[in-house]
Design an enzyme around this catalytic site. Structure first.
Site, short mmCIF file in Angstrom:
data_model
loop_
_atom_site.label_atom_id
_atom_site.label_comp_id
_atom_site.label_asym_id
_atom_site.label_seq_id
_atom_site.Cartn_x
_atom_site.Cartn_y
_atom_site.Cartn_z
N PRO A 11 0.72 -1.23 -0.16
CA PRO A 11 0.02 -0.09 0.03
C PRO A 11 1.05 1.25 0.09
CG PRO A 11 -0.14 -1.00 2.06
CD PRO A 11 0.44 -2.00 1.28
N ASN A 12 0.31 2.18 -0.57
CA ASN A 12 0.75 3.55 -0.76
C ASN A 12 1.97 3.70 -1.72
OD1 ASN A 12 -1.54 5.08 0.68
ND2 ASN A 12 -0.50 3.44 2.51
N ARG A 19 4.95 10.95 -1.96
CA ARG A 19 4.74 11.04 -0.40
C ARG A 19 6.14 10.98 0.29
NH1 ARG A 19 4.72 4.55 1.16
NH2 ARG A 19 4.01 5.39 3.13
N TYR A 24 11.45 8.24 1.32
CA TYR A 24 11.44 7.52 0.20
C TYR A 24 12.04 8.12 -1.09
CZ TYR A 24 8.23 5.41 3.54
OH TYR A 24 7.45 4.94 4.54
N ASN A 75 8.10 -5.43 -1.06
CA ASN A 75 7.85 -4.55 -0.10
C ASN A 75 6.61 -4.40 0.23
OD1 ASN A 75 7.89 -2.18 1.35
ND2 ASN A 75 9.01 -0.76 -0.20
N ALA A 78 3.29 -0.96 4.89
CA ALA A 78 2.60 -0.94 5.94
C ALA A 78 2.31 -2.22 6.81
CB ALA A 78 1.66 0.20 5.89
N HIS A 81 4.21 -4.72 8.93
CA HIS A 81 4.11 -4.36 10.40
C HIS A 81 2.61 -4.84 11.13
CE1 HIS A 81 7.26 -1.90 9.30
NE2 HIS A 81 6.58 -1.01 8.60
N ASP A 88 1.68 -15.55 6.67
CA ASP A 88 1.47 -16.80 6.61
C ASP A 88 1.58 -17.33 4.87
OD1 ASP A 88 1.04 -17.32 9.17
OD2 ASP A 88 -1.12 -17.18 8.99
N GLU A 99 12.82 -9.62 1.51
CA GLU A 99 11.97 -8.53 1.99
C GLU A 99 12.72 -7.14 1.84
OE1 GLU A 99 11.55 -8.89 6.44
OE2 GLU A 99 10.50 -6.53 6.40
N HIS A 101 12.74 -2.79 2.06
CA HIS A 101 12.09 -1.34 2.48
C HIS A 101 13.13 -0.44 2.04
CE1 HIS A 101 9.33 -3.62 4.97
NE2 HIS A 101 10.24 -4.35 5.43
N ILE A 102 12.54 0.69 1.46
CA ILE A 102 13.36 1.83 1.03
C ILE A 102 13.98 2.32 2.18
CG2 ILE A 102 13.11 4.04 -0.13
CD1 ILE A 102 10.67 2.74 -1.80
N SER A 103 13.12 2.72 3.22
CA SER A 103 13.89 3.35 4.36
C SER A 103 14.07 2.47 5.44
CB SER A 103 12.69 4.10 5.17
OG SER A 103 11.60 3.36 5.65
N ARG A 108 12.90 4.24 12.51
CA ARG A 108 11.68 5.09 12.56
C ARG A 108 10.97 4.84 13.69
NH1 ARG A 108 9.43 4.98 6.73
NH2 ARG A 108 8.32 6.63 7.68
N ARG A 112 7.08 0.72 13.30
CA ARG A 112 7.58 0.10 12.10
C ARG A 112 8.83 -0.75 12.43
NH1 ARG A 112 5.48 3.70 8.08
NH2 ARG A 112 4.89 5.52 8.97
C1 DQA Z 1 8.18 0.90 3.62
C2 DQA Z 1 8.43 1.25 5.30
C3 DQA Z 1 7.01 1.10 5.88
O1 DQA Z 1 6.91 1.08 7.21
C4 DQA Z 1 6.05 2.05 5.24
O2 DQA Z 1 4.74 1.64 5.73
C5 DQA Z 1 6.07 1.99 3.72
C6 DQA Z 1 7.30 1.61 3.38
C7 DQA Z 1 9.87 1.18 3.03
O3 DQA Z 1 10.06 0.82 1.79
O4 DQA Z 1 10.46 1.93 3.61
O5 DQA Z 1 4.99 2.13 3.06
O6 DQA Z 1 8.03 -0.26 3.61
#
Ligand code: DQA
Length: 148
Positions: A11-12, A19, A24, A75, A78, A81, A88, A99, A101-103, A108, A112
């Site tokens: 998501p997002n 954003r 990011y 990725n 959200a 978490h 599963d 796995e 994550h950009i950040s 954080r 997270r």
């Molecule tokens: C994220 C980190 C997550 O906590 C966050 O909700 C995201 C992006 C990252 O790529 O850093 O949407 O997965």
């Protein structure tokens, strides 16, 4: 041949570029997709790149990958978490999975800093910006090569 991978975005992430640029960066998901496609081709991987804001669609994508893809880069955004369902589904997937994550989620907010998926994946990349996508593709290619 072990060369078909899927990159699943949660998501997002469709709003990358718009954003929280401080977390990011300014690249759009479309641009990241293009870069991933170029890199994958260069190292002999066939890549599908997807994004959904819907938890169940991500679960379906992971389930479908059992038959159609040799590795998953995810990725989960959200849902990382919160989603036991995604955890599963990943646990059921027995091939290499990364796995991403950009950040740096461990630097954080406290909520997270817990990933529900880290212990069911092969490995992870976080905090390296959108370059993480390319690094994940390179790592996936090596994982698939050693599998043979
Ligand atoms: C994220 C980190 C997550 O906590 C966050 O909700 C995201 C992006 C990252 O790529 O850093 O949407 O997965």
């Amino acid at each position: 041949m072990n060369n078909k991978i899927i990159i699943i975005n949660g998501p997002n992430l469709n709003l990358l570029g718009e954003r929280e640029q401080s977390q990011y960066g300014s690249e759009t998901l479309e641009k990241i997709k293009e870069t991933c496609s170029i890199k994958s081709k260069e190292i002999g991987l066939e890549v599908k790149f997807t994004q959904s804001n819907v938890e169940g669609e991500l679960v379906n994508a992971i389930q479908d990958a059992r038959k159609n893809f040799d590795g998953i880069i995810i990725n989960a955004a959200a849902f990382t978490h919160t989603s036991v369902a995604i955890r599963d589904a990943l646990d059921i997937y027995k091939k290499p999975k990364i796995e991403l994550h950009i950040s740096n989620i461990y630097k954080r907010e406290e909520f997270r800093q817990k990933s529900l998926i880290s212990d069911v994946v092969t490995g992870g990349i976080f905090g390296l910006g959108v370059d993480g996508y390319i690094l994940a593709i390179i790592s996936m290619q090596k994982l698939l090569k050693y599998e043979n």
